[in-house]
Write a protein that holds these residues in place. Structure first.
Motif, mmCIF file in Angstrom:
data_model
loop_
_atom_site.group_PDB
_atom_site.id
_atom_site.type_symbol
_atom_site.label_atom_id
_atom_site.label_comp_id
_atom_site.label_asym_id
_atom_site.label_seq_id
_atom_site.Cartn_x
_atom_site.Cartn_y
_atom_site.Cartn_z
ATOM 1 N N ASP A 1 8.910 -7.541 10.945
ATOM 2 C CA ASP A 1 7.809 -6.622 11.223
ATOM 3 C C ASP A 1 6.503 -7.345 11.539
ATOM 4 O O ASP A 1 5.542 -6.734 11.981
ATOM 5 C CB ASP A 1 7.591 -5.680 10.029
ATOM 6 C CG ASP A 1 8.817 -4.807 9.780
ATOM 7 O OD1 ASP A 1 9.480 -4.425 10.770
ATOM 8 O OD2 ASP A 1 9.110 -4.522 8.611
ATOM 9 N N ASP A 2 6.475 -8.645 11.328
ATOM 10 C CA ASP A 2 5.276 -9.437 11.605
ATOM 11 C C ASP A 2 5.143 -9.611 13.117
ATOM 12 O O ASP A 2 6.102 -9.983 13.797
ATOM 13 C CB ASP A 2 5.398 -10.805 10.923
ATOM 14 C CG ASP A 2 4.132 -11.635 11.012
ATOM 15 O OD1 ASP A 2 3.341 -11.428 11.949
ATOM 16 O OD2 ASP A 2 3.958 -12.499 10.142
ATOM 17 N N GLU B 1 20.425 -14.967 10.032
ATOM 18 C CA GLU B 1 20.444 -14.660 8.608
ATOM 19 C C GLU B 1 21.758 -15.182 8.034
ATOM 20 O O GLU B 1 22.837 -14.867 8.542
ATOM 21 C CB GLU B 1 20.349 -13.154 8.389
ATOM 22 C CG GLU B 1 20.396 -12.771 6.935
ATOM 23 C CD GLU B 1 20.310 -11.272 6.719
ATOM 24 O OE1 GLU B 1 20.354 -10.861 5.548
ATOM 25 O OE2 GLU B 1 20.207 -10.518 7.694
ATOM 26 N N ILE B 2 21.656 -15.988 7.016
ATOM 27 C CA ILE B 2 22.850 -16.522 6.366
ATOM 28 C C ILE B 2 23.214 -15.568 5.238
ATOM 29 O O ILE B 2 22.525 -15.487 4.227
ATOM 30 C CB ILE B 2 22.598 -17.939 5.830
ATOM 31 C CG1 ILE B 2 22.267 -18.864 6.995
ATOM 32 C CG2 ILE B 2 23.807 -18.440 5.047
ATOM 33 C CD1 ILE B 2 21.836 -20.240 6.595
ATOM 34 N N ILE C 1 13.246 -20.978 7.381
ATOM 35 C CA ILE C 1 11.930 -20.430 7.691
ATOM 36 C C ILE C 1 11.674 -19.164 6.896
ATOM 37 O O ILE C 1 12.606 -18.560 6.365
ATOM 38 C CB ILE C 1 11.793 -20.111 9.198
ATOM 39 C CG1 ILE C 1 12.853 -19.085 9.602
ATOM 40 C CG2 ILE C 1 11.864 -21.354 10.037
ATOM 41 C CD1 ILE C 1 12.608 -18.457 10.953
ATOM 42 N N GLU C 2 10.431 -18.766 6.830
ATOM 43 C CA GLU C 2 10.060 -17.451 6.325
ATOM 44 C C GLU C 2 10.112 -16.509 7.522
ATOM 45 O O GLU C 2 9.512 -16.787 8.555
ATOM 46 C CB GLU C 2 8.652 -17.480 5.730
ATOM 47 C CG GLU C 2 8.517 -18.357 4.513
ATOM 48 C CD GLU C 2 9.306 -17.835 3.317
ATOM 49 O OE1 GLU C 2 9.384 -16.592 3.131
ATOM 50 O OE2 GLU C 2 9.863 -18.663 2.582
#
Length: 116
Positions: free
Chosen positions: A93-94, A19-20, A88-89
């Motif tokens: 939780d996916d 995470e940036i 990316i997306e």
């Protein structure tokens, strides 16, 4: 040649999601690394600086070097490396992002190495 004299090659795959949270710091660090590279020709330096300013994934790719990951590991020599980064997306939780599923399949394949 005995087994001990025969070179053994191992492919180490690492998949990270980062995470940036400070894009300016990331871009600034990449620009500093590019500026400090004395072997980089001016034309390539200009291209690299432009790419880093436009894309945080490019900035990250300039700062992460696979050699650094193994440089201090005794008894190994990096034979080849490639890496890339892309935006990316990400949804933790996916179930597609469940890394434990990969661990279970690795165990079935006989890979019972240490897990972080």
């Amino acid at each position: 040649m005995t087994t001990e004299e025969t070179p053994r090659y191992v492919r180490l795959r690492v998949d990270l999601v980062l995470e940036i949270d400070d894009p300016e710091a990331l871009t600034g660090a990449a620009l500093e690394r590019i500026a400090a590279d004395e072997l980089l020709p001016d034309q390539e330096r200009a291209h690299a600086q432009s790419a880093v300013r436009e894309d945080e994934a490019e900035a990250l790719a300039y700062l992460v070097d696979p050699f650094d990951l193994v440089a201090e590991v005794p008894g190994v020599e990096l034979a080849q490396a490639s890496w890339s980064s892309e935006e990316i997306e990400y949804d933790p939780d996916d179930e597609d992002w469940d890394l434990d599923e990969e661990d279970e399949s690795d165990e079935e394949d006989g890979d019972d190495g240490p897990r972080p």
